[in-house]
Design a protein around this motif. Structure first.
Motif, PDB file in Angstrom:
ATOM      1  N   THR A 106      10.083  31.971   3.712  1.00  0.00           N
ATOM      2  CA  THR A 106      10.179  31.108   2.537  1.00  0.00           C
ATOM      3  C   THR A 106       9.771  29.696   2.962  1.00  0.00           C
ATOM      4  OG1 THR A 106      11.976  32.418   1.616  1.00  0.00           O
ATOM      5  CG2 THR A 106      11.662  30.191   0.735  1.00  0.00           C
ATOM      6  N   ALA A 107       8.779  29.152   2.284  1.00  0.00           N
ATOM      7  CA  ALA A 107       8.260  27.813   2.653  1.00  0.00           C
ATOM      8  C   ALA A 107       8.322  26.886   1.442  1.00  0.00           C
ATOM      9  CB  ALA A 107       6.830  27.897   3.177  1.00  0.00           C
ATOM     10  N   THR A 108       8.653  25.637   1.712  1.00  0.00           N
ATOM     11  CA  THR A 108       8.641  24.592   0.689  1.00  0.00           C
ATOM     12  C   THR A 108       7.767  23.451   1.192  1.00  0.00           C
ATOM     13  OG1 THR A 108      10.886  25.159  -0.002  1.00  0.00           O
ATOM     14  CG2 THR A 108      10.023  23.004  -0.678  1.00  0.00           C
ATOM     15  N   VAL A 109       6.730  23.109   0.408  1.00  0.00           N
ATOM     16  CA  VAL A 109       5.782  22.059   0.803  1.00  0.00           C
ATOM     17  C   VAL A 109       5.823  20.965  -0.256  1.00  0.00           C
ATOM     18  CG1 VAL A 109       3.427  21.525   1.513  1.00  0.00           C
ATOM     19  CG2 VAL A 109       4.331  23.841   1.830  1.00  0.00           C
ATOM     20  N   VAL A 110       6.024  19.754   0.203  1.00  0.00           N
ATOM     21  CA  VAL A 110       6.070  18.591  -0.691  1.00  0.00           C
ATOM     22  C   VAL A 110       4.992  17.602  -0.236  1.00  0.00           C
ATOM     23  CG1 VAL A 110       7.467  16.697  -1.571  1.00  0.00           C
ATOM     24  CG2 VAL A 110       8.536  18.905  -1.087  1.00  0.00           C
ATOM     25  N   ASP A 111       4.187  17.132  -1.197  1.00  0.00           N
ATOM     26  CA  ASP A 111       3.145  16.144  -0.881  1.00  0.00           C
ATOM     27  C   ASP A 111       3.034  15.154  -2.025  1.00  0.00           C
ATOM     28  OD1 ASP A 111       0.858  15.395   0.988  1.00  0.00           O
ATOM     29  OD2 ASP A 111      -0.186  15.552  -0.927  1.00  0.00           O
ATOM     30  N   ASP A 112       2.497  13.958  -1.686  1.00  0.00           N
ATOM     31  CA  ASP A 112       2.378  12.902  -2.686  1.00  0.00           C
ATOM     32  C   ASP A 112       1.509  13.331  -3.860  1.00  0.00           C
ATOM     33  OD1 ASP A 112       3.786  11.527  -0.820  1.00  0.00           O
ATOM     34  OD2 ASP A 112       2.088  10.406  -0.040  1.00  0.00           O
ATOM     35  N   VAL A 128       0.848  -1.186   0.000  1.00  0.00           N
ATOM     36  CA  VAL A 128       0.000   0.000   0.000  1.00  0.00           C
ATOM     37  C   VAL A 128       0.888   1.241   0.000  1.00  0.00           C
ATOM     38  CG1 VAL A 128      -0.173   0.063   2.516  1.00  0.00           C
ATOM     39  CG2 VAL A 128      -1.937   1.166   1.134  1.00  0.00           C
ATOM     40  N   VAL A 129       0.482   2.209  -0.800  1.00  0.00           N
ATOM     41  CA  VAL A 129       1.150   3.510  -0.802  1.00  0.00           C
ATOM     42  C   VAL A 129       0.290   4.437   0.038  1.00  0.00           C
ATOM     43  CG1 VAL A 129       2.018   5.400  -2.204  1.00  0.00           C
ATOM     44  CG2 VAL A 129       2.104   3.073  -3.087  1.00  0.00           C
ATOM     45  N   LEU A 130       0.683   4.612   1.287  1.00  0.00           N
ATOM     46  CA  LEU A 130      -0.087   5.465   2.188  1.00  0.00           C
ATOM     47  C   LEU A 130       0.093   6.928   1.805  1.00  0.00           C
ATOM     48  CD1 LEU A 130       0.733   3.745   5.598  1.00  0.00           C
ATOM     49  CD2 LEU A 130      -1.324   3.483   4.212  1.00  0.00           C
ATOM     50  N   ASP A 131      -0.999   7.649   1.885  1.00  0.00           N
ATOM     51  CA  ASP A 131      -0.952   9.076   1.596  1.00  0.00           C
ATOM     52  C   ASP A 131      -0.305   9.768   2.802  1.00  0.00           C
ATOM     53  OD1 ASP A 131      -1.361  11.735   1.021  1.00  0.00           O
ATOM     54  OD2 ASP A 131      -3.315  11.380   0.093  1.00  0.00           O
ATOM     55  N   GLN A 132       0.913  10.205   2.624  1.00  0.00           N
ATOM     56  CA  GLN A 132       1.650  10.822   3.719  1.00  0.00           C
ATOM     57  C   GLN A 132       1.234  12.285   3.874  1.00  0.00           C
ATOM     58  OE1 GLN A 132       3.571   9.127   5.703  1.00  0.00           O
ATOM     59  NE2 GLN A 132       3.394   7.243   4.497  1.00  0.00           N
ATOM     60  N   PRO A 133       1.266  12.767   5.103  1.00  0.00           N
ATOM     61  CA  PRO A 133       1.004  14.205   5.302  1.00  0.00           C
ATOM     62  C   PRO A 133       2.045  15.028   4.566  1.00  0.00           C
ATOM     63  CG  PRO A 133       0.913  13.004   7.392  1.00  0.00           C
ATOM     64  CD  PRO A 133       1.454  12.055   6.368  1.00  0.00           C
ATOM     65  N   PRO A 134       1.717  16.254   4.238  1.00  0.00           N
ATOM     66  CA  PRO A 134       2.692  17.102   3.529  1.00  0.00           C
ATOM     67  C   PRO A 134       3.948  17.312   4.366  1.00  0.00           C
ATOM     68  CG  PRO A 134       0.490  18.073   3.491  1.00  0.00           C
ATOM     69  CD  PRO A 134       0.434  16.942   4.447  1.00  0.00           C
ATOM     70  N   GLU A 135       5.054  17.489   3.680  1.00  0.00           N
ATOM     71  CA  GLU A 135       6.315  17.830   4.337  1.00  0.00           C
ATOM     72  C   GLU A 135       6.537  19.337   4.167  1.00  0.00           C
ATOM     73  OE1 GLU A 135       9.445  15.511   2.750  1.00  0.00           O
ATOM     74  OE2 GLU A 135       8.517  13.576   3.284  1.00  0.00           O
ATOM     75  N   LEU A 136       6.615  19.999   5.291  1.00  0.00           N
ATOM     76  CA  LEU A 136       6.720  21.463   5.297  1.00  0.00           C
ATOM     77  C   LEU A 136       8.087  21.878   5.848  1.00  0.00           C
ATOM     78  CD1 LEU A 136       5.622  24.336   5.085  1.00  0.00           C
ATOM     79  CD2 LEU A 136       4.535  24.005   7.333  1.00  0.00           C
ATOM     80  N   GLU A 137       8.775  22.668   5.069  1.00  0.00           N
ATOM     81  CA  GLU A 137      10.045  23.252   5.505  1.00  0.00           C
ATOM     82  C   GLU A 137       9.918  24.771   5.371  1.00  0.00           C
ATOM     83  OE1 GLU A 137      14.812  23.304   4.368  1.00  0.00           O
ATOM     84  OE2 GLU A 137      13.405  22.039   3.244  1.00  0.00           O
ATOM     85  N   MET A 138      10.139  25.450   6.473  1.00  0.00           N
ATOM     86  CA  MET A 138       9.943  26.902   6.488  1.00  0.00           C
ATOM     87  C   MET A 138      11.217  27.575   6.993  1.00  0.00           C
ATOM     88  SD  MET A 138       6.660  28.923   8.043  1.00  0.00           S
ATOM     89  CE  MET A 138       7.157  28.782   9.739  1.00  0.00           C
ATOM     90  N   ARG A 139      11.573  28.690   6.361  1.00  0.00           N
ATOM     91  CA  ARG A 139      12.774  29.452   6.718  1.00  0.00           C
ATOM     92  C   ARG A 139      12.418  30.918   6.842  1.00  0.00           C
ATOM     93  NH1 ARG A 139      13.720  26.247   2.602  1.00  0.00           N
ATOM     94  NH2 ARG A 139      13.649  27.993   1.108  1.00  0.00           N
ATOM     95  N   LEU A 140      13.064  31.551   7.812  1.00  0.00           N
ATOM     96  CA  LEU A 140      12.923  33.003   7.971  1.00  0.00           C
ATOM     97  C   LEU A 140      14.187  33.643   7.417  1.00  0.00           C
ATOM     98  CD1 LEU A 140      11.454  33.224  11.595  1.00  0.00           C
ATOM     99  CD2 LEU A 140      10.254  32.923   9.420  1.00  0.00           C
ATOM    100  N   SER A 141      14.026  34.445   6.412  1.00  0.00           N
ATOM    101  CA  SER A 141      15.183  35.053   5.734  1.00  0.00           C
ATOM    102  C   SER A 141      15.478  36.399   6.365  1.00  0.00           C
ATOM    103  CB  SER A 141      14.894  35.228   4.239  1.00  0.00           C
ATOM    104  OG  SER A 141      14.587  33.975   3.657  1.00  0.00           O
ATOM    105  N   GLY A 142      16.756  36.588   6.794  1.00  0.00           N
ATOM    106  CA  GLY A 142      17.160  37.879   7.347  1.00  0.00           C
ATOM    107  C   GLY A 142      16.542  38.170   8.684  1.00  0.00           C
ATOM    108  N   ILE A 143      16.225  37.164   9.469  1.00  0.00           N
ATOM    109  CA  ILE A 143      15.652  37.355  10.801  1.00  0.00           C
ATOM    110  C   ILE A 143      16.387  36.428  11.748  1.00  0.00           C
ATOM    111  CG2 ILE A 143      13.597  36.977  12.234  1.00  0.00           C
ATOM    112  CD1 ILE A 143      13.404  39.486  10.613  1.00  0.00           C
TER     113      ILE A 143
END
Length: 777
Positions: A467-473, A439-454
């Motif tokens: 700046t946010a990067t979200v990856v999902d199946d 089974v290919v389980l639907d994984q929750p999104p992967e969220l990577e967030m960065r604060l630039s210049g803070i």
């Protein structure tokens, strides 16, 4: 012509007596022949029927006994017809009898024949005198007393027949007297009145065949199934099975065999025998014997079995090897969950042959269609999931029962499908067919967030670039970035801080690019101005949180919270003080880098002196060793140059972060940007890109020329000059940082004066309030 006179009474009596004795002879001869044939057939049949039993064989089959009875009946009928009836029906005339007597009594001299023939009634044409005829009669009558009729007969045939029939009759009478039951059984069997077998010393009974039960459950160990032979002494077993033949022997009323032997004959022509082994103890008066080895192991063809134990036999038991159903093809069709299907999708999204490692998306409807080589009966189906959660399914068969359709409506866990196909007679496959579906389980999104210049602190009017990067199946439905006031320094940063504080939360939902990237900016000044956030006071804190959700709708929602960034709210002066401390740390790093660069320059100088040494008085081994040492030092110098380059780049990036943090917090000034950016950051980057990069290339050239001392020494001299240039330029940058530090110290003094003034004003106001209040006391 004289008249015929009647035959003398003595002569007539002799002939009649002889005629009667001839007929009795014929009767006795025929009777003895018939008796000899019947008795001989009885004992021959008894021997053929009973002796094989004593030797471990079986009785004569009914067909053989019928054939023997038919032969005996035919012989008796032939004897009766030819020897008895045929001879009795033949006429015995007086002249023939007289001739027979005179043949054995020559003293009669033909008188008896002459008297008989001339005395025949209505005889004509004879020319004789009556006196002569009377004289012949008197002479024949006078000699008749000397005639012995017994000499006429040959007694040897009767004696021979009696010698055969007599002993056989005596034996038969003895058998009748000694064992009437045996005589009666033999007579009834040979006359086809009964098929009851002869009694045996041993008594064997066929129990049947034990067949291991094949189940779809790996851990299920069931007792074998006992299959009894039908009325035709036949059982049907699947090919490839390992059956066990089981019989039992009577141990109470009969003699117990030591060993029982199975004689087999396969349809392929193979013959052989195998010993059965005794199992267990005597139970209920019976001892069990089993055969669980060849030829039954891995049953491959049909065969006929005979079992022998002492004088008892179990004959003509047949095992028919039947090819069980086999699943020749397995197809898998998949209909994905509704949230994964686009508009206009058909009923089936994926249709493929089963293959190992097949993985299916969670929530899909899976249909497995198995094709069988034979029409199917009841098929055992077991589904086992990795979570031990039951997986519902439905089962259906095609009209011709050659296809099985298994449907799982909500496929949500890796499942092993085990099938044991069986035909209409219950003949099943000897091993389950197993199919594994991942089974290919639907994984929750992967969220990577960065604060630039803070950094870790912000001013109440800061801008927070995110700046946010979200990856999902299968795609992201929504991305939300929120900022929430926190309790303060004593509050723990976390997702529950918002609820605990009871504060407002300001959120934005930036648009994601195709790559799942989003950029936005949280302006605290604007958020406070429009009422999204309460007024931010220095000494407090805010939390910046990112949340992403996908389209999953099978069991709740998939919501992913990213890292919580807890930022202290400080005054601009406090922020600048922190940044100045960062600058001081960067200056220390720069000083350390300059020291390392000086060490690099000394290493290169030492390497140049090594190239300048005279090695003519050294042997080849020592020269090689010296070259290896120089090469190693050159490589170390190259590594140090690379490290210096990376360290300087890191310092420049840190300075750039300080500048951006000042801009984002709205505490920037042109003078400070020029001093840090143009005076320190840009020169460092220029050093990395020009003299330091050149120095690294020169060290690589030295390593290539390490075997050529003159060339290597020249290149080392050039690299030392470049290192001196790097050190000089770094020293200039350090001097600028020292000037900047002095400037910052002046600012610190000014800030302390301002703080002291504010404190004095506050104390003055408090004192005035006290005096006013004292007037009312």
């Amino acid at each position: 012509m004289p008249a015929n006179r009647p035959l003398d009474p003595k002569l007539t009596s002799l002939l009649e007596n002889l005629r009667g004795r001839v007929r009795r002879y014929v009767v006795w001869d025929s009777a003895l022949a018939i008796a000899a044939v019947i008795l001989a057939a009885f004992w021959i049949g008894l021997a053929l029927d009973y002796l094989p039993v004593q030797l471990g064989g079986t009785e004569m089959p009914r067909l053989a006994r019928m054939l023997l009875l038919a032969v005996v009946a035919a012989v008796v009928i032939a004897i009766t017809a030819l020897m008895l009836v045929g001879r009795l029906r033949r006429p015995l005339p007086d002249d023939s009898l007289a001739l027979l007597v005179e043949r054995h009594h020559p003293t009669l001299g033909g008188r008896l024949v002459t008297a008989v023939q001339l005395s025949r009634p209505r005889r004509e044409g004879d020319s004789h005198s009556a006196a002569l005829l009377n004289h012949v009669h008197r002479e024949a009558a006078a000699e008749i007393d000397k005639v012995d009729p017994g000499k006429v007969f040959r007694w040897q045939p009767l004696v021979r027949k009696a010698m055969v029939a007599g002993p056989l009759a005596i034996l038969s009478l003895g058998l009748l007297i000694i064992s009437p039951s045996s005589f009666a059984r033999a007579a009834s069997r040979l006359t086809l009145l009964s098929d009851e077998p002869w009694p045996r010393r041993a008594h064997l009974e066929m129990v049947g065949v034990e067949l291991p039960i094949v189940t779809a459950v790996e851990s299920d160990i069931s007792a074998p199934k006992l299959i009894e032979f039908n009325d035709a002494k036949t059982v049907r077993l699947p090919r490839g099975s390992n059956p066990t033949l089981r019989i039992r022997a009577d141990a109470e009323t009969s003699e117990l065999p030591i060993v029982c032997i199975v004689y087999y004959h396969t349809d392929g022509g193979t013959r052989g025998q195998s010993n059965m082994r005794r199992v267990g103890r005597i139970t209920d008066g019976y001892q069990s014997f089993v055969l669980d080895g060849p030829p039954l192991t891995g049953l491959s063809e049909s065969m006929t079995l005979d079992v022998r134990g002492l004088d008892d036999r179990l004959d003509d038991f047949r095992i028919e090897a039947i090819t069980p159903p086999a699943l020749t093809e397995m197809k898998v069709s998949v209909r994905y969950a509704d949230y994964l299907r686009g508009e206009g999708s058909g009923d089936v999204d994926l249709e493929t042959d089963y293959q190992s490692g097949l993985r299916i998306s969670e929530g899909s409807q899976v249909t497995m269609v198995a094709t069988s080589s034979e029409p199917l009966g009841d098929t055992e189906v077991v589904l086992k999931t990795v979570t031990d959660k039951p997986q519902p399914f439905t089962l259906a068969y095609s009209d011709d029962r050659r296809q099985l359709r298994l449907t799982m409506d909500n496929f949500d866990a890796a499942t092993t499908v085990s099938l044991v196909p069986a035909d209409a007679d219950g003949i099943s496959a000897q091993a389950p067919y197993r199919y594994f579906l991942g089974v290919v389980l639907d994984q929750p999104p992967e969220l990577e967030m960065r604060l630039s210049g803070i950094g870790s602190a912000v001013t109440p009017i800061a801008r927070i670039p995110v700046t946010a990067t979200v990856v999902d199946d299968y795609g992201v439905e929504r991305l939300t970035i929120s900022v929430t006031p926190s309790k303060g320094e004593d509050a723990e940063a976390g997702a529950d801080d918002t609820e605990a504080a009871g504060s407002k939360t300001a959120s934005v939902s930036p648009k994601l690019s195709r790559d799942g990237e989003a950029k936005t900016e949280l302006d605290l000044r604007d958020l406070v101005a429009d009422g999204s956030l309460p007024e931010l006071v220095p000494g407090g804190a805010i939390n910046v949180i990112g949340e992403a959700s996908d389209l999953y709708d099978l069991a709740g929602k998939h919501l992913t919270r990213g890292e919580v960034f807890r930022l202290e709210v400080v005054t601009p002066e406090q922020l600048l003080a922190r940044l100045e401390r960062n600058e001081l740390a960067l200056r220390s790093r720069l000083e350390q880098t300059i020291d390392e660069t000086r060490n690099l320059r000394e290493t290169l100088n030492l390497l140049r002196r090594g190239f300048n040494e005279d090695e003519s008085n050294l042997d080849e081994t020592e020269q090689t060793r010296q070259q290896q040492i120089r090469r190693l030092r050159t490589q170390q110098s190259g590594l140090q140059a690379s490290k210096t380059s990376e360290e300087l780049s890191g310092i420049a990036e840190s300075l750039d972060d300080i500048l951006r943090e000042m801009v984002n917090n709205r505490v920037d000034s042109l003078d400070r940007q020029e001093r840090i950016g143009e005076g320190v950051r840009d020169p460092l980057r220029l050093i990395v890109n020009e003299p330091l990069a050149r120095l690294r290339d020169q060290i690589i050239d030295i390593e290539r020329s390490v075997n050529d001392s003159a060339d290597a020494m020249a290149k080392t001299t050039v690299s030392i000059e470049t290192a001196d240039e790097v050190i000089a330029r770094l020293t200039e940058v350090l001097d600028k940082m020292l000037d900047l530090e002095s400037y910052n110290e002046i600012l610190d003094i000014v800030r302390e004066l301002i703080e002291d003034q504010d404190e004095l004003l506050k104390d003055t106001k408090d004192e005035r309030k006290k005096r006013v209040l004292n007037l009312f006391d």
